[in-house]
Design a protein around this motif. Structure first.
Motif, PDB file in Angstrom:
ATOM      1  N   ALA A   1      -8.892  -0.056  -0.196  1.00 20.88           N
ATOM      2  CA  ALA A   1      -9.219  -0.075  -1.622  1.00 20.88           C
ATOM      3  C   ALA A   1      -9.426  -1.525  -2.054  1.00 20.88           C
ATOM      4  O   ALA A   1      -8.665  -2.409  -1.647  1.00 20.88           O
ATOM      5  CB  ALA A   1      -8.106   0.569  -2.426  1.00 20.88           C
ATOM      6  N   PRO A   2     -10.460  -1.820  -2.859  1.00 21.87           N
ATOM      7  CA  PRO A   2     -10.745  -3.213  -3.228  1.00 21.87           C
ATOM      8  C   PRO A   2      -9.542  -3.966  -3.773  1.00 21.87           C
ATOM      9  O   PRO A   2      -9.305  -5.120  -3.409  1.00 21.87           O
ATOM     10  CB  PRO A   2     -11.849  -3.063  -4.284  1.00 21.87           C
ATOM     11  CG  PRO A   2     -12.567  -1.817  -3.893  1.00 21.87           C
ATOM     12  CD  PRO A   2     -11.489  -0.895  -3.389  1.00 21.87           C
ATOM     13  N   GLU A   3      -8.753  -3.307  -4.651  1.00 21.32           N
ATOM     14  CA  GLU A   3      -7.609  -4.011  -5.230  1.00 21.32           C
ATOM     15  C   GLU A   3      -6.553  -4.344  -4.179  1.00 21.32           C
ATOM     16  O   GLU A   3      -5.856  -5.364  -4.283  1.00 21.32           O
ATOM     17  CB  GLU A   3      -6.983  -3.191  -6.356  1.00 21.32           C
ATOM     18  CG  GLU A   3      -6.402  -1.852  -5.940  1.00 21.32           C
ATOM     19  CD  GLU A   3      -7.403  -0.713  -5.912  1.00 21.32           C
ATOM     20  OE1 GLU A   3      -6.983   0.447  -5.874  1.00 21.32           O
ATOM     21  OE2 GLU A   3      -8.638  -0.987  -5.936  1.00 21.32           O
TER      22      GLU A   3
ATOM     23  N   VAL B   1       0.836  -1.203   0.000  1.00 18.21           N
ATOM     24  CA  VAL B   1       0.000   0.000   0.000  1.00 18.21           C
ATOM     25  C   VAL B   1       0.869   1.251   0.000  1.00 18.21           C
ATOM     26  O   VAL B   1       0.567   2.242  -0.679  1.00 18.21           O
ATOM     27  CB  VAL B   1      -0.954  -0.005   1.212  1.00 18.21           C
ATOM     28  CG1 VAL B   1      -1.794   1.281   1.250  1.00 18.21           C
ATOM     29  CG2 VAL B   1      -1.868  -1.230   1.166  1.00 18.21           C
ATOM     30  N   ALA B   2       1.973   1.204   0.730  1.00 19.96           N
ATOM     31  CA  ALA B   2       2.888   2.359   0.769  1.00 19.96           C
ATOM     32  C   ALA B   2       3.423   2.677  -0.613  1.00 19.96           C
ATOM     33  O   ALA B   2       3.558   3.850  -0.988  1.00 19.96           O
ATOM     34  CB  ALA B   2       4.026   2.075   1.739  1.00 19.96           C
ATOM     35  N   ALA B   3       3.723   1.648  -1.403  1.00 20.03           N
ATOM     36  CA  ALA B   3       4.218   1.881  -2.766  1.00 20.03           C
ATOM     37  C   ALA B   3       3.169   2.601  -3.605  1.00 20.03           C
ATOM     38  O   ALA B   3       3.496   3.462  -4.428  1.00 20.03           O
ATOM     39  CB  ALA B   3       4.600   0.544  -3.410  1.00 20.03           C
TER      40      ALA B   3
ATOM     41  N   LEU C   1      -4.320  -8.509  -0.396  1.00 21.61           N
ATOM     42  CA  LEU C   1      -4.153  -9.020   0.963  1.00 21.61           C
ATOM     43  C   LEU C   1      -4.598 -10.471   1.066  1.00 21.61           C
ATOM     44  O   LEU C   1      -3.864 -11.326   1.588  1.00 21.61           O
ATOM     45  CB  LEU C   1      -4.956  -8.149   1.935  1.00 21.61           C
ATOM     46  CG  LEU C   1      -5.076  -8.631   3.376  1.00 21.61           C
ATOM     47  CD1 LEU C   1      -3.718  -8.697   4.046  1.00 21.61           C
ATOM     48  CD2 LEU C   1      -6.012  -7.718   4.166  1.00 21.61           C
ATOM     49  N   LEU C   2      -5.785 -10.788   0.571  1.00 22.29           N
ATOM     50  CA  LEU C   2      -6.282 -12.160   0.649  1.00 22.29           C
ATOM     51  C   LEU C   2      -5.408 -13.106  -0.165  1.00 22.29           C
ATOM     52  O   LEU C   2      -5.069 -14.203   0.297  1.00 22.29           O
ATOM     53  CB  LEU C   2      -7.728 -12.217   0.137  1.00 22.29           C
ATOM     54  CG  LEU C   2      -8.378 -13.599   0.168  1.00 22.29           C
ATOM     55  CD1 LEU C   2      -8.497 -14.126   1.594  1.00 22.29           C
ATOM     56  CD2 LEU C   2      -9.752 -13.567  -0.495  1.00 22.29           C
TER      57      LEU C   2
ATOM     58  N   ASN D   1     -18.172  -5.549   0.362  1.00 19.87           N
ATOM     59  CA  ASN D   1     -18.506  -5.439  -1.062  1.00 19.87           C
ATOM     60  C   ASN D   1     -17.278  -5.479  -1.963  1.00 19.87           C
ATOM     61  O   ASN D   1     -17.044  -4.581  -2.770  1.00 19.87           O
ATOM     62  CB  ASN D   1     -19.322  -4.167  -1.319  1.00 19.87           C
ATOM     63  CG  ASN D   1     -18.644  -2.930  -0.749  1.00 19.87           C
ATOM     64  OD1 ASN D   1     -17.661  -3.032  -0.028  1.00 19.87           O
ATOM     65  ND2 ASN D   1     -19.164  -1.766  -1.069  1.00 19.87           N
ATOM     66  N   VAL D   2     -16.493  -6.546  -1.818  1.00 20.29           N
ATOM     67  CA  VAL D   2     -15.307  -6.745  -2.651  1.00 20.29           C
ATOM     68  C   VAL D   2     -15.415  -8.132  -3.283  1.00 20.29           C
ATOM     69  O   VAL D   2     -15.779  -9.102  -2.606  1.00 20.29           O
ATOM     70  CB  VAL D   2     -14.005  -6.623  -1.826  1.00 20.29           C
ATOM     71  CG1 VAL D   2     -12.793  -6.853  -2.720  1.00 20.29           C
ATOM     72  CG2 VAL D   2     -13.924  -5.262  -1.150  1.00 20.29           C
TER      73      VAL D   2
END
Length: 422
Positions: free
Chosen positions: A319-321, A43-45, A326-327, A338-339
């Protein structure tokens, strides 16, 4: 000379301003799940698109050590800019040590399309939202399909009582009858609160609760038939059927080594198996009636001069992406509703028991109250003592007495905190 001095001062000021700017774009994040570090860095990137100078310093340690770190640092005002928390969050909310979220995040979190009530309750009180749910622990059964076939079992147990019968058939023993491979690896020691959480999962399969809401307050709810059945099941496995012992390897390690046939755990084990035992033949299944969920959420400490940037990062984790990443890459279950995770489930069918359980499956969470951790830790101590007492196994009256004493202790904690139901 004066001109040279001015140039030097100007250069120094410019460098100081640059350092200040870079520092302003740097955040620290503390977490209690080291396996999440790659996700936070991912996420930081992405944050660099809007903030080219953005840097994230992630410091993850074991969960219990992380909880101790927060207990010292938050009251002292020396915690990270972003902190990951589970059941301990309510006490810091009540102490005013966590910042209320900005209005946009408040709206996002309270939207029932985004989160179910159990996750909203984990990050809010009656007035404000203080964090954003990120992921949660949710349990399912892991079972070794080869061992099941060897025992003549070709599907998972369907009821709480089935677990005991399956365990007896699956246990492998030495010439003296002692278990060498456990039929069912139970959580018997270590981690304090975790012992109670795992017990509560089994208790739920019998229709029971450790603590329940009653009007505006709370009360102990374990001194009853469901509590007796759950505790007796543990004791039967230890001292009557002898399908497991405290000396045996347990949990994910035992499963990956082929030293247990089944156990109950969260989704992170899927990734662990892929790394440590990729040839293991196994499947997962939902539990008979439902599961405990333990939400992990991100919070921003109060009086944080980087709160705007911190909340922006926290929002971006959802964010969904990023939740799909993560999963797929870490294995923890995102809490946002809602993803679309269908492509990941198709690739990793063992996730289905976690992500797509039966429609009548029920979820419960730890009470969102300040003494929640204390209650579970104290109850765990009583459980550990019970697991070392073979005389209890065939003495229902003694089991009932133990549960009554434990309930009294829980109610005293709730009374001390002004939370006991009237």
């Amino acid at each position: 000379m004066a001109s040279h001095f001015l140039k030097t001062v100007s250069l120094a000021a410019m460098l100081a301003g640059l350092a200040s700017s870079v520092q302003a774009e740097t955040l620290t994040l503390w977490g209690g799940s080291p396996e999440l570090e790659p996700f936070y860095n991912h996420v930081a990137a992405e944050m660099k698109a809007a903030h080219p100078d953005f840097e994230l310093k992630v410091e993850t340690i074991s969960l219990r050590e992380h909880e101790k770190r927060l207990a010292f640092a938050l009251p002292a005002g020396s915690a990270a800019d972003i902190v990951e928390m589970q059941s301990e969050a309510p006490r810091y909310v009540q102490s005013g040590l966590l910042a209320p979220a900005p209005e946009a995040i408040n709206v996002f979190v309270k939207d029932p399309k985004n989160f179910s009530p159990v996750y909203i309750a984990a990050v809010s009180d009656s007035e404000h939202v203080y964090g954003v749910p990120l992921y949660h622990g949710q349990s399912a059964l892991y079972y070794n399909t080869e061992k099941f076939a060897k025992a003549g079992l070709f599907g998972p147990p369907k009821t709480a009582d089935d677990y005991s019968q399956y365990a007896a058939k699956l246990t492998e023993r030495d010439a003296s009858g002692n278990p060498t491979i456990s039929g069912w690896s139970l959580r018997l020691s270590g981690g304090g609160q975790g012992i109670s959480e795992k017990f509560w999962i089994n208790l739920h399969q019998f229709g029971g609760k450790l603590v329940e809401k009653d009007g505006e307050g709370w009360k102990a709810a374990v001194a009853n038939e469901a509590g007796r059945k759950a505790l007796k099941q543990y004791l039967d496995q230890l001292f009557v059927a002898k399908t497991v012992s405290p000396q045996m390897k347990a949990d994910a390690e035992a499963f990956e080594l082929g030293q247990t046939a089944m156990f109950i755990r969260e989704s992170w084990v899927i990734g662990d198996i892929a790394k440590k035992a990729p040839s293991l033949k196994y499947a997962t299944a939902p539990l008979p009636t439902g599961s405990l969920v333990v939400p992990a959420s991100l919070f921003v400490p109060a009086d944080n001069d980087k709160s705007k940037l911190a909340w922006e990062f926290v929002q971006k984790t959802n964010a969904p992406e990023n939740l799909q990443w993560l999963l797929d890459n870490v294995g923890w279950l995102p809490s946002r509703s809602n993803v679309d995770f269908s492509a990941i489930i198709a690739k990793k069918p063992v996730l289905e028991a976690f992500v797509a359980p039966p429609v009548d499956y029920t979820y419960f969470s730890l009470p969102p109250i300040a003494p929640s951790s204390e209650i579970l830790t104290r109850f765990a101590a009583r459980l550990e003592a019970a697991f070392a007492n073979p005389a209890l196994a065939k003495d229902d009256a003694a089991i009932d007495a133990m549960l009554k004493e434990a309930s009294g202790e829980i109610d005293n904690i709730l009374k001390r905190e002004g939370l006991l139901a009237q």
